[in-house]
Design an enzyme around this catalytic site. Structure first.
Site, PDB file in Angstrom:
ATOM      1  N   VAL A  80      61.101 101.044  45.794  1.00  9.05           N
ATOM      2  CA  VAL A  80      59.825 100.897  46.483  1.00  9.05           C
ATOM      3  C   VAL A  80      60.105 100.727  47.971  1.00  9.05           C
ATOM      4  O   VAL A  80      60.955  99.922  48.358  1.00  9.05           O
ATOM      5  CB  VAL A  80      59.031  99.685  45.955  1.00  9.05           C
ATOM      6  N   CYS A  81      59.410 101.512  48.793  1.00 11.53           N
ATOM      7  CA  CYS A  81      59.487 101.384  50.237  1.00 11.53           C
ATOM      8  C   CYS A  81      60.936 101.476  50.728  1.00 11.53           C
ATOM      9  O   CYS A  81      61.641 102.431  50.417  1.00 11.53           O
ATOM     10  CB  CYS A  81      58.828 100.072  50.657  1.00 11.53           C
ATOM     11  N   THR A  82      61.417 100.473  51.468  1.00 16.86           N
ATOM     12  CA  THR A  82      62.772 100.526  52.023  1.00 16.86           C
ATOM     13  C   THR A  82      63.849 100.244  50.982  1.00 16.86           C
ATOM     14  O   THR A  82      65.035 100.240  51.320  1.00 16.86           O
ATOM     15  CB  THR A  82      62.919  99.531  53.192  1.00 16.86           C
TER      16      THR A  82
END
Length: 353
Positions: free
Chosen positions: A113-115
């Protein structure tokens, strides 16, 4: 991953947490999977930390762990690797990367998720694969890890057993796609309705407001023009009308848009109108003629041409994209192609009238 039958063993989802993890990266997927259990899904969700201790999230909320990494022995159906604001420090933590590698070896599907994509990339798990991350960091991911094929606009991407998603809430999109893959579209749709989120978010990360994406301007006259277009896309926003409202010449308006916005007035107006039409298609049952009039396109045919030119799909196909997460497709990417950069399209002034 094969569709689960009723009565089959639960699907195990393990979320790996570490100090500084972003809270919604963790809780978003957990909420999707646990809510799915209310509608026919069978998920066993657990949180694992390196030593089994609670960790402090970047929001200052303490997250308890159900088990340590050493206690994770059986194969994992789904491994979720969240991100954190301090990802630049995390990718230098060799011990943390070793943990990610060891968990990935045990997983059937690894999702970031995301970074969290930076952790997977730093661990060498995305080499030669397509990947997504938060739009703000996509260039960094591509620059630091040239072996990764970064899709800067995708909400989420699947390449083999690896799944990566864009910023923060995109972890919910990714999780819904997995629910649909495991238990079918009806279960995923019920979860989306219960959580009041889109079944399939339209467009890519480029969907975020045209006005919000526009660089900050110190020119008061231009700011008023931009705000006027955003507030009422269906109004008269020809170049002559904007110049008249601003009390400046047509040439001056054109120069301000070119220098401050990086495009022409006509192209900017079309983008705002396109965004407004997308919103109405997403949230209303209005007819195509009404949507065309309300957003300044005038006719359904003009609306259709703008959608095909910018998004590669018709308005009707765009509206239909809400019916599924398209989890069954080989590569999980947005159902609607993102708009091409505005400077690449030959839009005439009359197209924005």
């Amino acid at each position: 991953m094969n569709r689960k039958r009723p009565g089959a063993d639960p699907i195990t989802v393990t979320v790996f947490v570490f100090p500084g993890v972003r809270l919604l990266d963790v809780t978003g997927p957990i909420e999707v999977f646990t809510t799915a259990n209310e509608f026919g899904g069978r998920y066993r969700v657990r949180i694992a930390s390196e030593d089994g201790s609670a960790v402090m999230s970047s929001a200052g909320t303490r997250l308890g762990a159900d088990l340590s990494v050493a206690d994770v022995r059986e194969p994992l159906d789904v491994l979720v690797v969240p991100g954190g604001p301090e990802w630049e420090s995390l990718i230098k933590d060799d011990a943390l990367l070793d943990v990610v590698r060891s968990l990935n070896e045990k997983s059937r599907c690894t999702a970031s998720v995301c970074t969290g994509a930076f952790l997977l990339a730093a661990a060498g798990l995305l080499n030669g694969r397509r990947a997504a991350t938060h739009w703000r960091h996509s260039r960094q991911l591509a620059h630091r890890y040239p072996a990764v094929r970064v899709d800067p606009d995708a909400i989420f991407v699947r390449d083999g057993k690896m799944m990566t998603s864009a910023g923060v809430s995109a972890g919910i999109d990714l999780s819904l796609a997995l629910v649909e893959e495991h238990y079918g579209a009806e279960v995923a749709r019920s979860v989306a309705k219960d959580m009041v989120v889109f079944m399939q978010r339209p467009g890519g990360q480029s969907q975020f407001s045209v006005r919000a994406r526009t660089s900050h301007t110190t020119q008061d006259v231009l700011r008023r023009l931009l705000d006027a277009v955003a507030e009422d896309p269906g109004a008269n926003h020809t170049l002559a009308a904007m110049a008249s409202r601003a009390g400046i010449s047509v040439r001056h308006v054109t120069r301000l848009f070119h220098e401050e916005v990086g495009t022409t007035p006509a192209r900017y107006v079309e983008q705002v109108r396109l965004e407004a039409a997308q919103a109405l298609l997403e949230t209303s049952d209005d007819s195509m003629p009404l949507i065309a009039r309300r957003t300044g396109f005038g006719s359904p045919e003009s609306l259709r041409r703008a959608f095909v030119r910018n998004l590669g799909v018709t308005p009707a196909a765009f509206r239909a994209s809400f019916r599924t997460t398209h989890a069954g497709e080989r590569d999980l990417v947005p159902a609607v192609l993102p708009p091409r950069p505005v400077h690449d399209r030959p839009v005439t002034e009359s197209a924005a009238n």
